[in-house]
Design a protein around this motif. Sequence first.
Motif, PDB file in Angstrom:
ATOM      1  N   ASP A 139       0.857  -1.190   0.000  1.00 14.92           N
ATOM      2  CA  ASP A 139       0.000   0.000   0.000  1.00 14.92           C
ATOM      3  C   ASP A 139       0.892   1.238   0.000  1.00 14.92           C
ATOM      4  OD1 ASP A 139      -1.677   2.121   0.538  1.00 14.92           O
ATOM      5  OD2 ASP A 139      -2.948   0.967   1.913  1.00 14.92           O
ATOM      6  N   GLU A 140       0.851   1.988  -1.108  1.00 20.54           N
ATOM      7  CA  GLU A 140       1.690   3.179  -1.267  1.00 20.54           C
ATOM      8  C   GLU A 140       1.485   4.201  -0.150  1.00 20.54           C
ATOM      9  OE1 GLU A 140       4.084   4.116  -3.370  1.00 20.54           O
ATOM     10  OE2 GLU A 140       4.097   2.141  -4.318  1.00 20.54           O
ATOM     11  N   ASP A 141       0.300   4.193   0.440  1.00 22.17           N
ATOM     12  CA  ASP A 141      -0.003   5.203   1.462  1.00 22.17           C
ATOM     13  C   ASP A 141       0.570   4.853   2.830  1.00 22.17           C
ATOM     14  OD1 ASP A 141      -1.358   6.661  -0.401  1.00 22.17           O
ATOM     15  OD2 ASP A 141      -3.281   5.668   0.004  1.00 22.17           O
ATOM     16  N   LEU A 142       0.989   3.589   2.985  1.00 21.39           N
ATOM     17  CA  LEU A 142       1.494   3.174   4.299  1.00 21.39           C
ATOM     18  C   LEU A 142       3.020   3.250   4.340  1.00 21.39           C
ATOM     19  CD1 LEU A 142      -0.684   0.019   5.084  1.00 21.39           C
ATOM     20  CD2 LEU A 142      -0.909   2.310   6.055  1.00 21.39           C
ATOM     21  N   PRO A 143       3.581   3.596   5.493  1.00 22.37           N
ATOM     22  CA  PRO A 143       5.050   3.604   5.602  1.00 22.37           C
ATOM     23  C   PRO A 143       5.594   2.181   5.619  1.00 22.37           C
ATOM     24  CG  PRO A 143       4.049   4.088   7.733  1.00 22.37           C
ATOM     25  CD  PRO A 143       2.913   3.993   6.743  1.00 22.37           C
ATOM     26  N   LEU A 144       6.875   2.033   5.263  1.00 19.57           N
ATOM     27  CA  LEU A 144       7.531   0.720   5.305  1.00 19.57           C
ATOM     28  C   LEU A 144       7.808   0.323   6.761  1.00 19.57           C
ATOM     29  CD1 LEU A 144       9.875   1.340   2.307  1.00 19.57           C
ATOM     30  CD2 LEU A 144       8.262  -0.570   2.492  1.00 19.57           C
ATOM     31  N   PRO A 145       8.046  -0.990   6.995  1.00 21.71           N
ATOM     32  CA  PRO A 145       8.208  -1.465   8.380  1.00 21.71           C
ATOM     33  C   PRO A 145       9.225  -0.690   9.206  1.00 21.71           C
ATOM     34  CG  PRO A 145       8.051  -3.350   6.916  1.00 21.71           C
ATOM     35  CD  PRO A 145       8.089  -2.120   6.036  1.00 21.71           C
ATOM     36  N   ASP A 146      10.343  -0.282   8.570  1.00 21.12           N
ATOM     37  CA  ASP A 146      11.357   0.406   9.374  1.00 21.12           C
ATOM     38  C   ASP A 146      11.539   1.850   8.925  1.00 21.12           C
ATOM     39  OD1 ASP A 146      12.534  -0.088   6.952  1.00 21.12           O
ATOM     40  OD2 ASP A 146      14.385  -0.948   7.758  1.00 21.12           O
ATOM     41  N   GLU A 147      10.460   2.424   8.370  1.00 21.43           N
ATOM     42  CA  GLU A 147      10.578   3.802   7.862  1.00 21.43           C
ATOM     43  C   GLU A 147      10.832   4.781   9.015  1.00 21.43           C
ATOM     44  OE1 GLU A 147       8.532   4.354   4.351  1.00 21.43           O
ATOM     45  OE2 GLU A 147       8.037   6.447   4.740  1.00 21.43           O
ATOM     46  N   ALA A 148      11.928   5.494   8.876  1.00 19.62           N
ATOM     47  CA  ALA A 148      12.311   6.417   9.953  1.00 19.62           C
ATOM     48  C   ALA A 148      11.239   7.492  10.115  1.00 19.62           C
ATOM     49  CB  ALA A 148      13.653   7.057   9.619  1.00 19.62           C
ATOM     50  N   GLY A 149      11.044   7.917  11.315  1.00 22.99           N
ATOM     51  CA  GLY A 149      10.127   9.026  11.569  1.00 22.99           C
ATOM     52  C   GLY A 149       8.733   8.585  11.952  1.00 22.99           C
ATOM     53  N   SER A 150       8.254   7.492  11.322  1.00 22.54           N
ATOM     54  CA  SER A 150       6.873   7.113  11.607  1.00 22.54           C
ATOM     55  C   SER A 150       6.754   5.860  12.482  1.00 22.54           C
ATOM     56  CB  SER A 150       6.110   6.905  10.301  1.00 22.54           C
ATOM     57  OG  SER A 150       6.762   5.904   9.556  1.00 22.54           O
ATOM     58  N   ALA A 151       7.892   5.207  12.811  1.00 19.82           N
ATOM     59  CA  ALA A 151       7.810   3.969  13.600  1.00 19.82           C
ATOM     60  C   ALA A 151       7.323   4.249  15.018  1.00 19.82           C
ATOM     61  CB  ALA A 151       9.171   3.288  13.645  1.00 19.82           C
ATOM     62  N   ALA A 152       6.420   3.413  15.481  1.00 20.42           N
ATOM     63  CA  ALA A 152       5.885   3.566  16.835  1.00 20.42           C
ATOM     64  C   ALA A 152       6.369   2.461  17.765  1.00 20.42           C
ATOM     65  CB  ALA A 152       4.356   3.550  16.778  1.00 20.42           C
ATOM     66  N   TYR A 153       6.919   1.389  17.186  1.00 13.75           N
ATOM     67  CA  TYR A 153       7.330   0.231  18.005  1.00 13.75           C
ATOM     68  C   TYR A 153       8.806  -0.102  17.776  1.00 13.75           C
ATOM     69  CZ  TYR A 153       2.315  -0.182  18.351  1.00 13.75           C
ATOM     70  OH  TYR A 153       1.004   0.099  18.572  1.00 13.75           O
ATOM     71  N   CYS A 154       9.394  -0.679  18.805  1.00 11.80           N
ATOM     72  CA  CYS A 154      10.805  -1.089  18.731  1.00 11.80           C
ATOM     73  C   CYS A 154      10.908  -2.352  17.884  1.00 11.80           C
ATOM     74  CB  CYS A 154      11.323  -1.345  20.148  1.00 11.80           C
ATOM     75  SG  CYS A 154      12.977  -2.070  20.198  1.00 11.80           S
ATOM     76  N   GLY A 155      11.815  -2.331  16.910  1.00  6.81           N
ATOM     77  CA  GLY A 155      11.983  -3.479  16.021  1.00  6.81           C
ATOM     78  C   GLY A 155      12.554  -4.691  16.729  1.00  6.81           C
ATOM     79  N   ARG A 156      13.223  -4.478  17.857  1.00  2.82           N
ATOM     80  CA  ARG A 156      13.841  -5.618  18.547  1.00  2.82           C
ATOM     81  C   ARG A 156      12.903  -6.240  19.564  1.00  2.82           C
ATOM     82  NH1 ARG A 156      17.020  -7.279  22.902  1.00  2.82           N
ATOM     83  NH2 ARG A 156      18.301  -9.070  22.259  1.00  2.82           N
ATOM     84  N   CYS A 157      12.312  -5.424  20.463  1.00  4.13           N
ATOM     85  CA  CYS A 157      11.496  -6.017  21.540  1.00  4.13           C
ATOM     86  C   CYS A 157      10.002  -5.889  21.262  1.00  4.13           C
ATOM     87  CB  CYS A 157      11.863  -5.410  22.891  1.00  4.13           C
ATOM     88  SG  CYS A 157      11.362  -3.697  23.077  1.00  4.13           S
ATOM     89  N   GLY A 158       9.627  -5.062  20.312  1.00  4.35           N
ATOM     90  CA  GLY A 158       8.219  -4.943  19.943  1.00  4.35           C
ATOM     91  C   GLY A 158       7.413  -4.004  20.833  1.00  4.35           C
ATOM     92  N   ASP A 159       8.037  -3.443  21.873  1.00  2.00           N
ATOM     93  CA  ASP A 159       7.299  -2.533  22.758  1.00  2.00           C
ATOM     94  C   ASP A 159       7.213  -1.140  22.127  1.00  2.00           C
ATOM     95  OD1 ASP A 159       6.979  -4.550  24.549  1.00  2.00           O
ATOM     96  OD2 ASP A 159       8.600  -3.915  25.902  1.00  2.00           O
ATOM     97  N   ALA A 160       6.272  -0.341  22.674  1.00  2.00           N
ATOM     98  CA  ALA A 160       6.108   1.020  22.156  1.00  2.00           C
ATOM     99  C   ALA A 160       7.385   1.818  22.379  1.00  2.00           C
ATOM    100  CB  ALA A 160       4.939   1.699  22.863  1.00  2.00           C
TER     101      ALA A 160
END
Lengths: 338, 81
Positions: free
Chosen positions: B7-28
């Motif tokens: 979906d072009e409107d959604l950010p990529l999984p690790d897109e800087a700036g819009s990430a809300a969760y930690c990629g390692r532990c999954g917490d906010a």
Amino acid sequence: MTTTAETTTDILDVARAQVLERGEALTQAQIVEVLRTGDDRLADLLALAHEVRMKYQGPSVEVEGIVSLKTGGCPEDCHFCSQSGQFTSPVRSVWLNIPELVRAAKQTAATGASEFCIVAAVRGPDDKLMEQMREGVAAIRAAVDINVAASLGMLSQGQVDDLVDMGVHRYNHNLEAGRSFFPNVVTTHSWEERWETCEMVKESGMELCCGGLVGMGETIEQRAELAADLGRLEPHEVPLNFLNPRPGTPFGDLEPMETNDALRTIAAFRLALPRTILRYAGGRELTLGDLGTRDGLLGGINAVIVGNYLTTLGRDPKEDLALLDDLEMPIRALNETF
Amino acid sequence: MPLTRPDEDLPLPDEAGSAAYCGRCGDALAGGDHERCERLLALEPPRYCGQCRRRMKVQVAPGTWTATCVQHGTVEHSTWS
Ligand code: SF4
Ligand SMILES: [Zn+2]
Ligand SMILES: [Zn+2]
């Protein structure tokens, strides 16, 4: 150091005469003594292990890349492993396709590596995995000049024969731990079952790669037991892993090993295995860092895994290759024997 | 490098700036201390999508890693210079 007129009991002096001069491996009790030496002896210990490596293995270093063909969802419960399906590890199950496998082999060969090991997170291979292997090994051998190795868990005699037929030249199956500590690490299969697969591989004509992990809470005696067990098995190669505690696994909260302890272990394994390829496997980045990596290569190690591991990342190969260059340790060429 | 983007409107999984969760532990990320996670992410790929905290399918190869979130797509990173 305790000396009498005729004999010395200092373990490093004993090791020098026994291992370096006579080429006889340390016994289990002697390995314990080496593992008990203090930090003040570490430089001497590493220097001796390096002399042993240079005498019996020479200056070249074997470089290998590894890739996971089937990741995660393993039914076994090896307590260090993020790929076990029995723990709440965040690692999800995924399969690599053949074009990606060939691409990984090409990436590995581009570093000058002579070995490419295909690994699957399984108890032992089923028909589907053996079929994937047959296709994958053939595709790699047609496209890339590199030795293909495999690590697919416990094997039947028929599967050993099939892998030989495919042209797999080395098989990895680790003992993981000394026999007495093994039940603390794995409960879904036995140490003896692992040993049996290793014996079958040795007899098949494939080279055997068999090592284990240290830093899992084993005693010094149990660590020495692993080294001595490996000495009895006489594999072609021993990969030495330092526990990298993975989230969600039973060993996830253990502390990584101390650097000096890891270096002492490397040297002790070299003195227990003077004629074996001793490879840095997982966990070295975390446990040893850049400086320790160098010290280990000057303390008995003569093989490395370049690039990433199965579920974790390694150093940029350029850094490792520059280090080997700096140490004047040439990369072992394809088909070169020690 | 994005490989697929459902979906072009959604950010990529690790897109800087819009990430809300930690990629390692999954917490906010907000309100949590993820300094250690950040350090460790030099030695391991992220397992959670930064946008939706789904567990991703991650494939590690000698010189690359690829991570896929069903909703936010696939990213591939080279780890070799
Ligand atoms: S058998 Fe291999 S993949 Fe399976 S849990 Fe043990 S170490 Fe991990
Ligand atoms: Zn975190
Ligand atoms: Zn997502």
